[in-house]
Design an enzyme around this catalytic site. Structure first.
Site, PDB file in Angstrom:
ATOM      1  N   ARG A   1       0.823  -1.210   0.000  1.00 15.10           N
ATOM      2  CA  ARG A   1       0.000   0.000   0.000  1.00 15.10           C
ATOM      3  C   ARG A   1       0.859   1.263   0.000  1.00 15.10           C
ATOM      4  O   ARG A   1       0.355   2.351  -0.298  1.00 15.10           O
ATOM      5  CB  ARG A   1      -0.913   0.019   1.245  1.00 15.10           C
ATOM      6  CG  ARG A   1      -1.886  -1.138   1.273  1.00 15.10           C
ATOM      7  CD  ARG A   1      -2.513  -1.283   2.639  1.00 15.10           C
ATOM      8  NE  ARG A   1      -3.417  -0.195   2.940  1.00 15.10           N
ATOM      9  CZ  ARG A   1      -4.710  -0.179   2.636  1.00 15.10           C
ATOM     10  NH1 ARG A   1      -5.242  -1.183   1.993  1.00 15.10           N
ATOM     11  NH2 ARG A   1      -5.471   0.843   2.951  1.00 15.10           N
TER      12      ARG A   1
ATOM     13  N   TRP B   1       2.035   6.245   6.114  1.00 15.18           N
ATOM     14  CA  TRP B   1       2.346   7.031   4.916  1.00 15.18           C
ATOM     15  C   TRP B   1       2.122   8.478   5.332  1.00 15.18           C
ATOM     16  O   TRP B   1       0.988   8.894   5.569  1.00 15.18           O
ATOM     17  CB  TRP B   1       1.413   6.618   3.787  1.00 15.18           C
ATOM     18  CG  TRP B   1       1.778   7.148   2.448  1.00 15.18           C
ATOM     19  CD1 TRP B   1       2.719   6.640   1.589  1.00 15.18           C
ATOM     20  CD2 TRP B   1       1.201   8.269   1.772  1.00 15.18           C
ATOM     21  NE1 TRP B   1       2.760   7.382   0.444  1.00 15.18           N
ATOM     22  CE2 TRP B   1       1.843   8.389   0.524  1.00 15.18           C
ATOM     23  CE3 TRP B   1       0.208   9.197   2.098  1.00 15.18           C
ATOM     24  CZ2 TRP B   1       1.529   9.389  -0.394  1.00 15.18           C
ATOM     25  CZ3 TRP B   1      -0.103  10.189   1.184  1.00 15.18           C
ATOM     26  CH2 TRP B   1       0.558  10.276  -0.045  1.00 15.18           C
TER      27      TRP B   1
ATOM     28  N   ASN C   1      -5.531   5.329  10.228  1.00 19.05           N
ATOM     29  CA  ASN C   1      -5.371   5.583   8.795  1.00 19.05           C
ATOM     30  C   ASN C   1      -6.436   6.608   8.427  1.00 19.05           C
ATOM     31  O   ASN C   1      -7.607   6.413   8.727  1.00 19.05           O
ATOM     32  CB  ASN C   1      -5.590   4.254   8.032  1.00 19.05           C
ATOM     33  CG  ASN C   1      -5.689   4.433   6.532  1.00 19.05           C
ATOM     34  OD1 ASN C   1      -5.355   5.491   6.005  1.00 19.05           O
ATOM     35  ND2 ASN C   1      -6.146   3.410   5.839  1.00 19.05           N
ATOM     36  N   GLY C   2      -6.024   7.720   7.818  1.00 16.63           N
ATOM     37  CA  GLY C   2      -6.996   8.757   7.466  1.00 16.63           C
ATOM     38  C   GLY C   2      -6.462  10.118   7.886  1.00 16.63           C
ATOM     39  O   GLY C   2      -5.287  10.251   8.228  1.00 16.63           O
TER      40      GLY C   2
ATOM     41  N   LYS D   1       3.799   5.351 -15.881  1.00 20.40           N
ATOM     42  CA  LYS D   1       4.535   4.192 -15.358  1.00 20.40           C
ATOM     43  C   LYS D   1       6.014   4.530 -15.213  1.00 20.40           C
ATOM     44  O   LYS D   1       6.646   4.217 -14.214  1.00 20.40           O
ATOM     45  CB  LYS D   1       4.407   2.968 -16.284  1.00 20.40           C
ATOM     46  CG  LYS D   1       3.089   2.279 -16.345  1.00 20.40           C
ATOM     47  CD  LYS D   1       2.679   1.516 -15.106  1.00 20.40           C
ATOM     48  CE  LYS D   1       1.998   2.386 -14.140  1.00 20.40           C
ATOM     49  NZ  LYS D   1       0.627   2.486 -14.017  1.00 20.40           N
TER      50      LYS D   1
ATOM     51  N   GLU E   1       6.607   6.987 -12.326  1.00 22.58           N
ATOM     52  CA  GLU E   1       6.316   6.395 -11.013  1.00 22.58           C
ATOM     53  C   GLU E   1       7.457   5.514 -10.506  1.00 22.58           C
ATOM     54  O   GLU E   1       7.823   5.601  -9.345  1.00 22.58           O
ATOM     55  CB  GLU E   1       5.071   5.485 -11.105  1.00 22.58           C
ATOM     56  CG  GLU E   1       3.745   6.205 -11.002  1.00 22.58           C
ATOM     57  CD  GLU E   1       2.566   5.240 -11.155  1.00 22.58           C
ATOM     58  OE1 GLU E   1       1.618   5.370 -10.397  1.00 22.58           O
ATOM     59  OE2 GLU E   1       2.593   4.349 -12.044  1.00 22.58           O
TER      60      GLU E   1
ATOM     61  N   LYS F   1      -0.331   2.788  -2.712  1.00 26.09           N
ATOM     62  CA  LYS F   1      -1.176   1.988  -3.592  1.00 26.09           C
ATOM     63  C   LYS F   1      -2.626   2.456  -3.520  1.00 26.09           C
ATOM     64  O   LYS F   1      -3.298   2.593  -4.521  1.00 26.09           O
ATOM     65  CB  LYS F   1      -1.084   0.520  -3.158  1.00 26.09           C
ATOM     66  CG  LYS F   1      -1.929  -0.432  -3.976  1.00 26.09           C
ATOM     67  CD  LYS F   1      -1.309  -0.622  -5.322  1.00 26.09           C
ATOM     68  CE  LYS F   1      -2.149  -1.455  -6.257  1.00 26.09           C
ATOM     69  NZ  LYS F   1      -1.775  -1.209  -7.655  1.00 26.09           N
TER      70      LYS F   1
HETATM   71  C1  G6P Z   1      -2.746   5.652  -6.507  1.00 27.59           C
HETATM   72  C2  G6P Z   1      -2.011   4.488  -7.131  1.00 27.59           C
HETATM   73  C3  G6P Z   1      -2.255   4.460  -8.629  1.00 27.59           C
HETATM   74  C4  G6P Z   1      -3.750   4.426  -8.909  1.00 27.59           C
HETATM   75  C5  G6P Z   1      -4.490   5.577  -8.225  1.00 27.59           C
HETATM   76  C6  G6P Z   1      -5.996   5.372  -8.274  1.00 27.59           C
HETATM   77  O1  G6P Z   1      -2.177   6.841  -6.930  1.00 27.59           O
HETATM   78  O2  G6P Z   1      -0.624   4.572  -6.861  1.00 27.59           O
HETATM   79  O3  G6P Z   1      -1.639   3.319  -9.193  1.00 27.59           O
HETATM   80  O4  G6P Z   1      -3.960   4.492 -10.290  1.00 27.59           O
HETATM   81  O5  G6P Z   1      -4.140   5.633  -6.837  1.00 27.59           O
HETATM   82  O6  G6P Z   1      -6.314   4.233  -7.514  1.00 27.59           O
HETATM   83  P1  G6P Z   1      -7.615   3.370  -7.699  1.00 27.59           P
HETATM   84  O7  G6P Z   1      -7.498   2.289  -6.654  1.00 27.59           O
HETATM   85  O8  G6P Z   1      -8.779   4.276  -7.422  1.00 27.59           O
HETATM   86  O9  G6P Z   1      -7.631   2.842  -9.079  1.00 27.59           O
END
Ligand code: G6P
Length: 607
Positions: free
Chosen positions: A27, A72, A97-98, A484, A487, A602
C-alpha cells in the site's frame, strides 16, 4: 497508504502483526510500528524504515493483544517519533489511517487539559481524547465518545494497558475489516493481511465501531446501535499474493494479464450475446434511459476512462466526458439526471473517487456504475450498478493488470451501450465477442517481447526526461506509459497527443530526450509518421512501438519494437503491455524500489 493490523489471542501475536504489515507493504509507507500489552504495560516498537527492520527490533517483544501500523506521512515528516502507534500516558495506544481535519483545535484543547504531545501527527489527538474519556474503564464508550468529536476520515485500532483482552476498532472513510478466528480475532486494512490467520471476514460499514474480544465481538453503527453484519468467507487466493518465480510483484502482475483478462471477460466470452445484466439487474431498465456518460477516476484508472471515451463515442455513439475525481468533487458542474456516472477504481477506496461519486449523487445523479477490482469496497457498495474486474490482488504500487482489465470492462460497457442504442448488429456483436475471446492469447504474444524491451530499456538508464507520443485512443496509452516510467524509474516523462508536438514540446527535443511513440496501424498512422519525422529532424531518438504492418523501419536513431498483430479497437489494451515492461526494465536499470516507489501509495485513502 497507511495499513493497520490488530489482534487479540491467547498466543503471542507479534508474528501475526508483523506478517500482516508485510502483506500491507504494497500500500506504500515510510515507517512502521506496533504496540502490545505485556504484563499490564504497553510495549511499543517503532521504526522509520521498513517492516523488516521492525521485525528485527521486535524480535524479543511478546504479547497477546496488539495493534500495528505502516504509516504514509501526511501530518509530520516520516520519522520514528511520528510513526504509529501513538500513546497517551502509557495507558492508551492508537493506530490510525486517514486524516483528522479538526486536529489543531482538539490539540489546543487537550494541551490545555495538560496532555503532552510527542509527535506532529493528527493521530495523537485520538489517543489523548480516548484517554480523557476512559476514566470509568470502558474502552468502547471512551472510543465512541472520542470519535464523535472527530471531523475527517479514519480507520483506527485502540487498546488500553489495563484491558489485556480487548481491542476497539472503527472505520469511517478508510477501509477496515474484522477477521474472525477461533478463540482469537483480528482487524486489518484488507484481507491480504489476515489470510495468514483466517478466511472469515466481516466488512465493516461506514461509521461502524467494533469491540473485539477473544471469543466474541460486537459491532455498533454510527448511532451506537448494536448491529449484525454478515460473516463472509474470503475467496482471496493466498498464492496470488505470493511472489513466486518473479523478481517483483509488478513483473508478476504484468505477466498475469492474459489470465486477468480471461477472468474478467469469462462470463461474456462463454455466452453468445451481450446483455446489460452483467452490470446488475437494474441495468436493464437504466441503460435505455442513459443520454451521456461521465467517468470519474484518478491516476491510472483515469487513463482507462480516457480510452473508453473514444470507444463510447465512436462505437456506442454516446457523449462521454472523463474527469479527474479530485477536480470534479470541488467543481460546480451541470448535472443531467440521465447521465450514467461511471467510477473506475482498482481499490474501490480512493478517497477522491469516492468523494466524487458522492458529489455526483448529491448533485442529482441517480445512475451510478462502479468498475472496480475489490468486491465489497466502498465504491462498489455505494454504486447502483457494478462490474468487477477480476484481476486478483494487485500488490505493485504502479497499476498494471488492474488497468488492462478496467479497459476490458469498459469495452464491455461500450458494446452493451451500443447494443441498447441499436448501434450493434448481430454480426458486429459476434465479431467483437470473437476479438475479446482472442484477447488473452494476443496479450501473451505481446509479453513474449519482454527480452527485446529489456534491451531497449538499457538506453534509457542515463536519461533524465522522456516524451511519450500517441494519437486518438492511443494517446491515453502514451500517458499511461509516461506515468509508469515516472512512477517507478523517477525519470521525468510527459505524454502528448502527437499532433501537439509542434505547439510546444518540440522545443525540448534533442539527442538526450528519448521520444517513445505508440504507433498502431490505424487511420492516424500517416499523420503520426509525419510527427515522428519532426522529431528525427531535431536529432531526437525515437522508440517506436509499431504494429507489424505499419512499415516503420529501424534506422539510425529510430528503434522499433514490432507488435505481433493489430487488434483494431482493442489495440490500446495490447499496446499498454510493452510500455509497462519498458518502465519496469528502466527501473531495474536504475535500481529503484519497483514495487514500492518513493512517496507513492497503492491505495490513496486520504485526500
Ligand atoms: C494511486 C495508485 C495508482 C492508482 C491511483 C488510483 O495513486 O498509486 O496506481 O492508479 O491511486 O487508484 P484506484 O485504486 O482508485 O484505481
Amino acid at each position: 497508504m497507511c495499513g493497520i493490523v490488530g489482534a487479540v489471542a491467547k498466543r503471542n501475536i507479534v508474528p501475526v502483526l508483523v506478517n500482516g504489515l508485510l502483506r500491507l507493504e504494497y500500500r506504500g509507507y515510510d515507517s512502521a510500528g506496533l504496540v502490545v500489552v505485556h504484563e499490564g504495560k504497553l510495549e511499543r516498537v517503532r521504526s522509520a524504515g521498513r517492516v523488516a527492520e521492525l521485525r528485527q527490533k521486535s524480535a524479543n517483544t511478546t504479547g497477546q493483544l496488539g495493534i500495528a501500523h505502516t504509516r504514509w506521512a501526511t501530518h509530520g515528516i516520516p520519522s520514528e517519533r511520528n510513526a504509529h502507534p501513538h500513546m497517551s500516558r502509557n495507558l492508551i495506544a492508537v493506530v490510525h489511517n486517514g486524516i483528522i481535519e479538526n486536529y489543531e483545535e482538539l490539540r489546543a484543547e487537550l494541551s490545555e487539559q495538560g496532555y503532552e504531545f510527542t509527535s506532529d501527527t493528527d493521530t495523537e489527538v485520538i489517543a489523548h481524547l480516548v484517554h480523557s474519556h476512559y476514566a470509568q474503564g470502558n474502552l468502547l464508550l471512551a472510543t465512541q465518545t472520542a470519535l464523535s468529536q472527530l471531523v475527517g476520515a479514519y480507520a483506527i485500532g485502540v487498546i488500553a494497558a489495563d484491558n489485556p483482552q480487548q481491542l476497539i476498532a472503527a472505520r469511517k472513510g478508510s477501509p477496515l475489516l474484522l477477521g474472525v478466528g477461533e478463540g482469537e480475532n483480528f482487524v486489518g486494512s484488507d484481507m491480504s493481511a489476515l489470510l495468514q490467520v483466517t478466511r472469515n471476514v466481516v466488512y465493516l460499514e461506514e461509521g461502524d465501531v467494533v469491540e473485539v474480544n477473544l471469543d466474541s465481538y460486537r459491532i455498533f453503527d454510527e448511532q451506537g446501535t448494536e448491529v449484525q453484519r454478515p460473516v463472509q468467507i474470503s475467496e482471496l487466493d493466498n498464492d496470488s499474493v505470493e511472489l513466486g518465480e518473479y523478481k517483483h510483484y509488478m513483473q508478476k502482475e504484468i505477466h498475469e494479464q492474459p489470465q486477468a483478462l480471461a477472468n474478467t471477460l469469462e462470463s461474456v466470452c462463454n455466452s453468445q450475446s451481450l446483455v446489460p445484466g452483467i452490470f446488475g439487474a437494474e441495468a436493464n431498465s437504466i441503460f435505455p434511459k442513459i443520454e451521456s456518460i461521465l467517468i470519474l477516476a484518478c491516476g491510472t484508472s483515469n487513463h482507462a476512462g480516457q480510452v473508453a471515451r473514444y470507444w463510447l463515442e465512436e462505437i456506442a455513439g454516446i457523449p462521454c466526458t472523463v474527469e479527474i475525481a479530485s477536480e470534479y468533487r470541488y467543481r460546480a458542474s451541470v448535472p443531467n439526471p440521465n447521465t450514467l456516472v461511471v467510477t473506475i477504481s482498482q481499490s474501490g477506496e480512493t478517497a477522491d473517487t469516492l468523494a466524487a461519486l458522492n458529489h455526483a449523487k448529491a448533485t442529482g445523479h441517480g445512475y451510478t456504475l462502479a468498475i472496480c477490482n475489490v468486491p465489497e469496497s466502498a465504491i462498489i457498495r455505494q454504486s447502483k450498478l457494478r462490474l468487477l474486474t477480476r484481476a486478483g490482488p494487485e500488490i505493485g504500487v504502479a497499476s498494471t493488470k488492474a488497468f488492462t482489465t478496467q479497459l476490458a470492462a469498459l469495452f464491455l460497457l461500450t458494446l452493451v451501450m451500443a447494443k441498447v442504442r441499436g448501434r450493434l448488429d448481430e454480426k458486429r456483436e459476434q465479431q467483437f465477442l470473437h476479438e475479446l475471446r482472442h484477447l488473452p492469447a494476443a496479450m501473451q504474444k505481446v509479453l513474449a517481447l519482454e527480452p527485446q524491451i529489456a534491451e531497449m530499456a538499457k538506453l534509457f538508464a542515463d536519461k533524465h526526461h522522456a516524451l511519450f507520443l500517441g494519437r486518438g485512443m492511443h494517446f491515453p496509452i502514451a500517458a499511461e506509459g509516461a506515468l509508469k516510467l515516472k512512477e517507478i524509474s523517477y525519470i521525468h516523462a510527459e505524454a502528448y497527443p502527437a499532433g501537439e508536438l509542434k505547439h510546444g514540446p518540440l522545443a525540448l527535443v534533442d539527442k538526450d530526450m528519448p521520444v517513445v511513440s505508440v504507433a498502431p496501424n490505424d487511420t492516424l498512422l500517416e499523420k503520426l509518421k509525419s510527427n515522428l519525422q519532426e522529431v528525427r529532424a531535431r536529432g531526437g531518438e525515437l522508440y517506436v512501438f509499431a504494429d507489424a504492418d505499419t512499415h516503420i523501419h529501424a534506422s539510425e536513431g529510430v528503434h522499433i519494437l514490432q507488435m505481433p498483430e493489430h487488434a483494431g479497437f482493442l489495440s490500446p489494451i495490447l499496446h499498454t503491455a510493452p510500455l509497462q515492461l519498458l518502465a519496469y526494465y528502466v527501473a531495474l536499470q536504475k535500481g529503484t524500489d519497483v514495487d514500492k516507489p518513493r512517496n507513492l501509495a497503492k491505495s490513496v485513502t486520504v485526500e
